[in-house]
Enzyme design. Structure first.
Site, PDB file in Angstrom:
ATOM      1  N   HIS A 197       1.065  -1.138  -0.191  1.00 18.82           N
ATOM      2  CA  HIS A 197      -0.064  -0.269  -0.388  1.00 18.82           C
ATOM      3  C   HIS A 197       0.760   1.100   0.398  1.00 18.82           C
ATOM      4  O   HIS A 197       0.369   2.154   0.077  1.00 18.82           O
ATOM      5  CB  HIS A 197      -1.179  -0.019   0.921  1.00 18.82           C
ATOM      6  CG  HIS A 197      -2.130   0.814   1.065  1.00 18.82           C
ATOM      7  ND1 HIS A 197      -1.374   2.389   1.976  1.00 18.82           N
ATOM      8  CD2 HIS A 197      -3.417   1.847   0.191  1.00 18.82           C
ATOM      9  CE1 HIS A 197      -2.591   3.656   1.040  1.00 18.82           C
ATOM     10  NE2 HIS A 197      -3.883   2.186   0.779  1.00 18.82           N
ATOM     11  N   SER A 211      -6.346   5.904  -7.749  1.00 21.60           N
ATOM     12  CA  SER A 211      -5.753   6.836  -8.933  1.00 21.60           C
ATOM     13  C   SER A 211      -4.650   6.497  -7.698  1.00 21.60           C
ATOM     14  O   SER A 211      -3.471   6.465  -8.695  1.00 21.60           O
ATOM     15  CB  SER A 211      -5.955   8.406  -8.301  1.00 21.60           C
ATOM     16  OG  SER A 211      -7.088   8.595  -9.529  1.00 21.60           O
ATOM     17  N   LYS A 212      -4.056   5.415  -7.763  1.00 14.41           N
ATOM     18  CA  LYS A 212      -2.833   4.307  -7.146  1.00 14.41           C
ATOM     19  C   LYS A 212      -2.578   3.820  -8.305  1.00 14.41           C
ATOM     20  O   LYS A 212      -0.871   4.250  -8.383  1.00 14.41           O
ATOM     21  CB  LYS A 212      -3.018   3.651  -6.070  1.00 14.41           C
ATOM     22  CG  LYS A 212      -3.339   3.930  -4.874  1.00 14.41           C
ATOM     23  CD  LYS A 212      -3.823   3.182  -4.250  1.00 14.41           C
ATOM     24  CE  LYS A 212      -4.373   3.687  -2.637  1.00 14.41           C
ATOM     25  NZ  LYS A 212      -5.152   3.201  -1.983  1.00 14.41           N
ATOM     26  N   ALA A 213      -2.502   3.916  -9.249  1.00 13.32           N
ATOM     27  CA  ALA A 213      -2.066   3.247 -11.134  1.00 13.32           C
ATOM     28  C   ALA A 213      -3.179   4.034 -11.754  1.00 13.32           C
ATOM     29  O   ALA A 213      -4.929   4.345 -12.018  1.00 13.32           O
ATOM     30  CB  ALA A 213      -2.529   1.755 -10.955  1.00 13.32           C
ATOM     31  N   ALA A 230      -6.397  -0.838  -8.081  1.00 16.21           N
ATOM     32  CA  ALA A 230      -5.746   0.613  -7.672  1.00 16.21           C
ATOM     33  C   ALA A 230      -5.953   1.815  -8.367  1.00 16.21           C
ATOM     34  O   ALA A 230      -5.706   2.867  -8.542  1.00 16.21           O
ATOM     35  CB  ALA A 230      -4.455   0.350  -7.799  1.00 16.21           C
TER      36      ALA A 230
END
Length: 301
Positions: A229, A269-271, A265
């Site tokens: 994370h 907006s983590k990917a 993700a």
């Protein structure tokens, strides 16, 4: 797929790619993506490591990746740092013990699957880390976790140590869950009589600077948990990572992050939209060495 005598690792993985489906297909896709991100000078590689990867045999693999410039940021658990230090101080991890767990406890032996540790090695660890902490606090009372780990790394002599190599190569190591480990326990005990404060938010500021100073970020995720994370979330403010490889044995049905598909993700907006994401289900101590060997062979062609 065809298996031949004396075939190389890459030849085997390419046969998996020829099949192109299920785990074999994902193994090839992940190996190809790994080779690409390792070759791309515009891509910073964030590696997250959870689970017993150091006692499970990947210590020197990770160390060599750092030494050879393949990793720009390492994010890991306090436990893997502890086990790296245990070996740096002369301790070992053992195999082949058959007693039941209650008997092991009576003998001062702890078990991680079929990996074993001895309390006498941890006694050496406790002594050595206390000496290092005392030297650190002679000059510094307030440090970020990354600064703290860098100073520990610069204080040990084992050339095979992840921490020492990262310190020498100026590669940052972040351990947001550091306190949840034997190193964290020793740190807490030390601070009962000494002043030493670690600033976790300072790590976030530094890590964000790294994210925004690079064109692209790719993550290599071994296991899940907090390191996974932290690696992904650190890229949130820039819209997420550009590529990611995940090796895990956890399942996604319960909504846990460790088993979550990388595509999830994107919703946070983590990917990034359009990012290249590959998940391989399996034991990272088996899969990642093969994947890395294949990627390195691929880059020599």
């Amino acid at each position: 797929m065809e298996v031949k005598e004396k075939m190389s690792v890459l030849e085997l993985i390419e046969q998996m790619g020829g099949s192109g489906v299920l785990g074999a297909g994902r193994m090839y896709q992940a190996t190809k993506l790994l080779s690409e991100v390792l070759e791309d000078e515009d891509t910073a590689v964030f590696m997250s490591v959870a689970g017993p990867m150091v006692p499970g045999g990947l210590r020197k693999v990770i160390r060599d990746m750092i030494n050879n410039g393949m990793i720009d940021v390492l994010i890991t658990s306090g436990a893997n740092i502890t086990h790296d230090l245990l070996e740096a101080f002369g301790g070992r991890h053992y195999k082949g013990m058959k007693e039941d767990d209650e008997t092991l406890c009576q003998q001062g032996i702890g078990r991680i699957g079929d990996i074993y540790t001895k309390s006498e090695d941890f006694e050496v660890f406790e002594h050595e880390i206390t000496e290092i902490l005392a030297k650190i606090t002679e000059k510094d009372k307030y440090l970020s976790i990354r600064e703290f780990l860098t100073k520990i790394g610069s204080s040990i002599t084992d050339e095979n140590s992840i921490l020492r190599t990262a310190s020498k190569r100026n590669i940052p190591i972040y351990a947001p869950g550091l306190i949840d480990s034997m190193l964290g326990l020793q740190l807490w005990m030390f601070t009962q009589d000494n002043k030493l404060h670690l600033d976790a938010s300072g790590d976030m500021s530094e890590l964000s600077d790294i994210v925004f100073s690079t064109k692209k970020v790719a993550t290599i995720i071994l296991g899940g948990g907090l390191p996974k994370h932290y690696a992904l979330a650190s890229n949130l403010l820039k819209g997420g990572v550009d590529a990611a490889i995940q090796i895990t044995m956890d399942r996604g049905e319960t909504g846990s992050l460790s088993g979550a598909p990388l595509e999830e993700a994107k919703s946070w907006s983590k990917a990034k939209a359009g990012s290249n994401l590959v998940t391989v289900i399996g034991d990272a101590t088996i899969i990642f060495p093969l994947m890395l060997a294949g990627a390195l062979e691929m880059n020599k062609k």
